[in-house]
Design a protein around this motif. Structure first.
Motif, PDB file in Angstrom:
ATOM      1  N   GLY A 154       0.804  -1.207   0.000  1.00 26.70           N
ATOM      2  CA  GLY A 154       0.000   0.000   0.000  1.00 26.70           C
ATOM      3  C   GLY A 154       0.839   1.260   0.000  1.00 26.70           C
ATOM      4  N   ASN A 155       2.042   1.186   0.578  1.00 25.27           N
ATOM      5  CA  ASN A 155       2.919   2.357   0.647  1.00 25.27           C
ATOM      6  C   ASN A 155       3.205   2.970  -0.715  1.00 25.27           C
ATOM      7  OD1 ASN A 155       3.056   1.897   3.375  1.00 25.27           O
ATOM      8  ND2 ASN A 155       5.289   1.968   3.493  1.00 25.27           N
ATOM      9  N   PHE A 156       3.273   2.123  -1.746  1.00 25.62           N
ATOM     10  CA  PHE A 156       3.586   2.616  -3.084  1.00 25.62           C
ATOM     11  C   PHE A 156       2.551   3.644  -3.528  1.00 25.62           C
ATOM     12  CE2 PHE A 156       3.005   2.472  -7.683  1.00 25.62           C
ATOM     13  CZ  PHE A 156       4.294   2.671  -8.151  1.00 25.62           C
ATOM     14  N   ALA A 157       1.268   3.323  -3.332  1.00 20.35           N
ATOM     15  CA  ALA A 157       0.204   4.206  -3.807  1.00 20.35           C
ATOM     16  C   ALA A 157       0.228   5.543  -3.081  1.00 20.35           C
ATOM     17  CB  ALA A 157      -1.141   3.517  -3.627  1.00 20.35           C
ATOM     18  N   SER A 158       0.366   5.523  -1.754  1.00 23.50           N
ATOM     19  CA  SER A 158       0.365   6.783  -1.009  1.00 23.50           C
ATOM     20  C   SER A 158       1.609   7.603  -1.314  1.00 23.50           C
ATOM     21  CB  SER A 158       0.251   6.519   0.491  1.00 23.50           C
ATOM     22  OG  SER A 158       1.290   5.691   0.954  1.00 23.50           O
ATOM     23  N   SER A 159       2.739   6.940  -1.488  1.00 22.11           N
ATOM     24  CA  SER A 159       3.971   7.653  -1.793  1.00 22.11           C
ATOM     25  C   SER A 159       3.892   8.331  -3.154  1.00 22.11           C
ATOM     26  CB  SER A 159       5.155   6.678  -1.757  1.00 22.11           C
ATOM     27  OG  SER A 159       6.352   7.336  -2.094  1.00 22.11           O
ATOM     28  N   MET A 160       3.403   7.613  -4.160  1.00 21.45           N
ATOM     29  CA  MET A 160       3.286   8.191  -5.501  1.00 21.45           C
ATOM     30  C   MET A 160       2.283   9.342  -5.505  1.00 21.45           C
ATOM     31  SD  MET A 160       5.401   6.547  -7.574  1.00 21.45           S
ATOM     32  CE  MET A 160       4.848   6.388  -9.272  1.00 21.45           C
ATOM     33  N   ALA A 161       1.160   9.164  -4.809  1.00 19.64           N
ATOM     34  CA  ALA A 161       0.165  10.237  -4.749  1.00 19.64           C
ATOM     35  C   ALA A 161       0.746  11.480  -4.096  1.00 19.64           C
ATOM     36  CB  ALA A 161      -1.062   9.752  -3.987  1.00 19.64           C
ATOM     37  N   ASN A 162       1.477  11.305  -3.004  1.00 22.02           N
ATOM     38  CA  ASN A 162       2.051  12.435  -2.282  1.00 22.02           C
ATOM     39  C   ASN A 162       3.043  13.208  -3.145  1.00 22.02           C
ATOM     40  OD1 ASN A 162       2.640  14.086   0.011  1.00 22.02           O
ATOM     41  ND2 ASN A 162       4.487  12.874   0.339  1.00 22.02           N
ATOM     42  N   ILE A 163       3.956  12.499  -3.777  1.00 26.38           N
ATOM     43  CA  ILE A 163       4.988  13.172  -4.574  1.00 26.38           C
ATOM     44  C   ILE A 163       4.392  13.862  -5.791  1.00 26.38           C
ATOM     45  CG2 ILE A 163       7.024  12.741  -6.017  1.00 26.38           C
ATOM     46  CD1 ILE A 163       7.463  12.837  -2.939  1.00 26.38           C
ATOM     47  N   SER A 164       3.323  13.328  -6.331  1.00 29.47           N
ATOM     48  CA  SER A 164       2.711  13.952  -7.513  1.00 29.47           C
ATOM     49  C   SER A 164       2.237  15.366  -7.217  1.00 29.47           C
ATOM     50  CB  SER A 164       1.537  13.101  -8.017  1.00 29.47           C
ATOM     51  OG  SER A 164       0.435  13.169  -7.125  1.00 29.47           O
ATOM     52  N   PHE A 165       1.886  15.673  -5.960  1.00 35.26           N
ATOM     53  CA  PHE A 165       1.414  17.007  -5.603  1.00 35.26           C
ATOM     54  C   PHE A 165       2.558  18.015  -5.482  1.00 35.26           C
ATOM     55  CE2 PHE A 165      -2.022  14.374  -3.598  1.00 35.26           C
ATOM     56  CZ  PHE A 165      -3.055  14.797  -4.432  1.00 35.26           C
ATOM     57  N   PHE A 166       3.779  17.558  -5.287  1.00 41.00           N
ATOM     58  CA  PHE A 166       4.895  18.465  -5.028  1.00 41.00           C
ATOM     59  C   PHE A 166       5.516  19.041  -6.290  1.00 41.00           C
ATOM     60  CE2 PHE A 166       4.901  16.686  -0.750  1.00 41.00           C
ATOM     61  CZ  PHE A 166       5.315  17.760   0.014  1.00 41.00           C
ATOM     62  N   PHE A 167       5.457  18.320  -7.411  1.00 34.15           N
ATOM     63  CA  PHE A 167       6.243  18.694  -8.589  1.00 34.15           C
ATOM     64  C   PHE A 167       5.381  19.296  -9.693  1.00 34.15           C
ATOM     65  CE2 PHE A 167       9.143  15.985  -6.380  1.00 34.15           C
ATOM     66  CZ  PHE A 167      10.415  16.421  -6.753  1.00 34.15           C
ATOM     67  N   PRO A 168       5.974  20.212 -10.485  1.00 32.65           N
ATOM     68  CA  PRO A 168       5.259  20.749 -11.644  1.00 32.65           C
ATOM     69  C   PRO A 168       5.107  19.682 -12.722  1.00 32.65           C
ATOM     70  CG  PRO A 168       7.548  21.468 -11.675  1.00 32.65           C
ATOM     71  CD  PRO A 168       7.342  20.762 -10.366  1.00 32.65           C
ATOM     72  N   ALA A 169       4.193  19.903 -13.627  1.00 32.55           N
ATOM     73  CA  ALA A 169       3.888  18.900 -14.651  1.00 32.55           C
ATOM     74  C   ALA A 169       5.133  18.520 -15.447  1.00 32.55           C
ATOM     75  CB  ALA A 169       2.803  19.430 -15.588  1.00 32.55           C
ATOM     76  N   ARG A 170       6.000  19.496 -15.729  1.00 32.22           N
ATOM     77  CA  ARG A 170       7.168  19.225 -16.571  1.00 32.22           C
ATOM     78  C   ARG A 170       8.189  18.322 -15.880  1.00 32.22           C
ATOM     79  NH1 ARG A 170       7.408  24.242 -14.490  1.00 32.22           N
ATOM     80  NH2 ARG A 170       9.270  24.858 -13.301  1.00 32.22           N
ATOM     81  N   GLU A 171       8.136  18.217 -14.547  1.00 31.09           N
ATOM     82  CA  GLU A 171       9.088  17.373 -13.811  1.00 31.09           C
ATOM     83  C   GLU A 171       8.416  16.209 -13.091  1.00 31.09           C
ATOM     84  OE1 GLU A 171      11.983  19.370 -11.399  1.00 31.09           O
ATOM     85  OE2 GLU A 171      11.915  21.192 -12.625  1.00 31.09           O
ATOM     86  N   LYS A 172       7.105  16.118 -13.216  1.00 28.58           N
ATOM     87  CA  LYS A 172       6.361  15.100 -12.474  1.00 28.58           C
ATOM     88  C   LYS A 172       6.747  13.689 -12.900  1.00 28.58           C
ATOM     89  CE  LYS A 172       2.123  16.308 -11.874  1.00 28.58           C
ATOM     90  NZ  LYS A 172       2.064  16.845 -10.498  1.00 28.58           N
ATOM     91  N   GLY A 173       6.895  13.483 -14.215  1.00 29.24           N
ATOM     92  CA  GLY A 173       7.224  12.146 -14.714  1.00 29.24           C
ATOM     93  C   GLY A 173       8.554  11.639 -14.182  1.00 29.24           C
ATOM     94  N   ALA A 174       9.575  12.501 -14.205  1.00 33.18           N
ATOM     95  CA  ALA A 174      10.891  12.096 -13.720  1.00 33.18           C
ATOM     96  C   ALA A 174      10.857  11.811 -12.219  1.00 33.18           C
ATOM     97  CB  ALA A 174      11.912  13.186 -14.028  1.00 33.18           C
ATOM     98  N   ALA A 175      10.147  12.651 -11.475  1.00 32.49           N
ATOM     99  CA  ALA A 175      10.078  12.472 -10.027  1.00 32.49           C
ATOM    100  C   ALA A 175       9.357  11.169  -9.669  1.00 32.49           C
ATOM    101  CB  ALA A 175       9.358  13.655  -9.387  1.00 32.49           C
ATOM    102  N   LEU A 176       8.239  10.907 -10.338  1.00 29.52           N
ATOM    103  CA  LEU A 176       7.490   9.682 -10.056  1.00 29.52           C
ATOM    104  C   LEU A 176       8.273   8.448 -10.497  1.00 29.52           C
ATOM    105  CD1 LEU A 176       3.862  10.771 -11.031  1.00 29.52           C
ATOM    106  CD2 LEU A 176       4.824  10.496  -8.744  1.00 29.52           C
ATOM    107  N   GLY A 177       9.006   8.584 -11.608  1.00 28.83           N
ATOM    108  CA  GLY A 177       9.826   7.458 -12.059  1.00 28.83           C
ATOM    109  C   GLY A 177      10.921   7.127 -11.066  1.00 28.83           C
ATOM    110  N   LEU A 178      11.559   8.159 -10.528  1.00 28.95           N
ATOM    111  CA  LEU A 178      12.606   7.950  -9.527  1.00 28.95           C
ATOM    112  C   LEU A 178      12.011   7.356  -8.249  1.00 28.95           C
ATOM    113  CD1 LEU A 178      15.557   8.310  -8.706  1.00 28.95           C
ATOM    114  CD2 LEU A 178      15.000  10.639  -7.966  1.00 28.95           C
ATOM    115  N   ASN A 179      10.855   7.861  -7.855  1.00 25.46           N
ATOM    116  CA  ASN A 179      10.195   7.356  -6.657  1.00 25.46           C
ATOM    117  C   ASN A 179       9.832   5.880  -6.816  1.00 25.46           C
ATOM    118  OD1 ASN A 179       9.146   8.132  -4.021  1.00 25.46           O
ATOM    119  ND2 ASN A 179       7.113   7.776  -4.860  1.00 25.46           N
ATOM    120  N   ALA A 180       9.298   5.526  -7.980  1.00 27.49           N
ATOM    121  CA  ALA A 180       8.894   4.137  -8.229  1.00 27.49           C
ATOM    122  C   ALA A 180      10.102   3.212  -8.293  1.00 27.49           C
ATOM    123  CB  ALA A 180       8.103   4.057  -9.530  1.00 27.49           C
ATOM    124  N   ALA A 181      11.147   3.643  -9.001  1.00 27.06           N
ATOM    125  CA  ALA A 181      12.339   2.806  -9.124  1.00 27.06           C
ATOM    126  C   ALA A 181      13.008   2.596  -7.768  1.00 27.06           C
ATOM    127  CB  ALA A 181      13.325   3.441 -10.109  1.00 27.06           C
ATOM    128  N   GLY A 182      13.064   3.665  -6.968  1.00 25.98           N
ATOM    129  CA  GLY A 182      13.655   3.537  -5.637  1.00 25.98           C
ATOM    130  C   GLY A 182      12.894   2.556  -4.774  1.00 25.98           C
TER     131      GLY A 182
END
Length: 440
Positions: A154-182
């Protein structure tokens, strides 16, 4: 003290802006001035701590995958079917928890929920440490304790949702990709560490597999409490899930994601047990490699999808996955360990690439169809939950195959057929017409 409300001074570092509980009332990452002055620094700090917490979540989610092969040596008398149940049930529970965990972030705050979710990891870790010390423990109790490991999923879903709110659209993909890979790397890390940690001079100490998580989970909770932030602007509308559920592409993408992410989770969970059952002479020393290469390949899938289109990369991934499964069948029939390991590593790489490509496809598909961004966000949540079910289905497929035929070969051949079918569906729906024109 007055609270600033201008977009460029809303981070906690800006004097007089932090209110009790590290809540940020105004957050506008699309404002270039705010982002350059304070936003990027705050977002990256939260991302780094989120990656660590999610890494531990995946570690707990995968704990039973590496403990289960050791249970017979520790005195537990379990059938092959029971062993695969213990491997698969954490994935099932983790999949079911993903949607409620997504809503926890706007309800409680990203920082607050990271603290809670990290502390929740203490429950499956300590429960595992207790039950593995008693070989007479019933299978039902073992299954219930293994199910608790789903908290980590379950942690994956809450973590991805949380980080998506912090970043602008142009950097959201890279941030979520790094979060998921980590996070995904947590699976490889625990499969590497546990076989080393549990070995003692007098035999196995399986309880250490759970105990080693305890200080790390406490550290994650403390760091989140001290350094992460809550965004008052983080909102999640349940209606986006309803809108996504009514959209046919949500269910096509969810099925495709079962084939990519579900295969990754399923193979990662079952691989250590498969090694000990089919090539006992190899042991578990290489079991972590599959999850490792699959995790590292995930960002590559996103990069390739940006260049040539997510649909093309996904179709190619399914083709490679089918080839890898065929190679594993040949290895089993010839009893060739090197070919078996190589084939599964190919499978893992292809699943990782496919994961990254599918996530890149989602916003593009909904943009082409004219759906709003909320429906795309809902699709991400639904597809993530449905896709994780593959982590349950793949080990169960191996269990049924082993029970019925005494071999996992029939299951692998079924998987080949599934990959061919999903590749054809992906191409038919997203590889032609207007979807192909914009390289979905």
């Amino acid at each position: 003290m007055a609270v600033e409300t201008t977009p460029t001074t809303t981070a906690p570092e800006a004097a007089g802006t932090a209110r009790r509980g590290r809540w940020i009332d105004v957050w506008d990452p699309e404002d270039a001035g705010f982002w350059a002055a304070t936003g990027r620094r705050v977002a990256r700090r939260n991302l780094a701590l989120s990656v660590f917490a999610e890494f531990l979540g995946f570690s707990v989610w995968a704990l039973w995958s590496i403990v289960v092969p050791q249970l017979p040596a520790a005195g537990f008398d379990l059938s092959a079917d029971q062993l695969f149940w213990l491997v698969s049930v954490p994935a099932l529970v983790g999949a079911l928890l993903r949607i409620p965990y997504t809503f926890a972030v706007p309800l409680f705050g990203g920082r607050n929920w990271t603290v809670v979710s990290a502390l929740l990891l203490l429950v499956p870790a300590t429960a595992l440490a207790v039950v593995v010390q008693h070989p007479g423990t019933s299978f039902g109790v073992l299954l219930a304790v293994a199910a608790l490991a789903g908290f980590g999923g379950g942690n994956f879903a809450s973590s991805m949702a949380n980080i998506s709110f912090f970043f602008p659209a142009r950097e959201k993909g890279a941030a979520l990709g790094l979060n998921a890979a980590g996070g995904n790397l947590g699976t490889a890390a625990v499969q590497l560490a546990v076989p080393i940690v549990i070995v003692t001079g007098s035999g196995l100490a399986l309880d250490r597999a759970g105990l080693m998580v305890v200080p790390l989970a406490l550290l994650a909770a403390v760091l989140a409490w001290r350094f992460m932030d809550n965004l008052a602007t983080a909102k999640s509308d349940p209606r986006t899930f309803a809108a996504a559920a009514r959209h046919p592409h949500t269910w096509v993408i969810s099925a495709v994601y079962i084939g990519t992410f579900g295969s990754f989770m399923g193979y990662a969970g079952a691989f250590p047990t498969l090694l000990t059952k089919t090539f006992p002479e190899a042991g578990l020393r290489l079991a972590f490699l599959g999850a490792l290469v699959g995790s590292l390949a995930r960002p590559l899938g996103g990069v390739l999808a940006d260049r040539v289109g997510g649909a093309r990369v996904t179709v190619a991934s399914f083709a490679v996955m089918a080839a890898g499964a065929v190679g594993a069948v040949g290895a089993l029939r010839a009893h060739e360990f090197a070919l078996f390991l190589g084939s599964f590593l190919v499978l893992f790489v292809a699943t990782g690439v496919g994961n990254g490509a599918v996530y890149r496809m989602i916003p593009a598909v909904f943009r082409v169809t004219g759906a709003d961004a909320g429906a795309a966000a809902g699709c991400i949540g639904i597809a993530g939950a449905v896709g994780a079910l593959g982590g349950f289905l793949v080990p169960r497929g191996f269990a049924v195959s082993t029970t019925a035929a005494g071999s996992i070969v029939p299951a692998l051949l079924v998987f080949v057929g599934v990959y061919v079918l999903l590749g054809a569906v992906t191409w038919a729906v997203y590889g032609r017409g207007r979807m192909a024109a914009v390289r979905v």
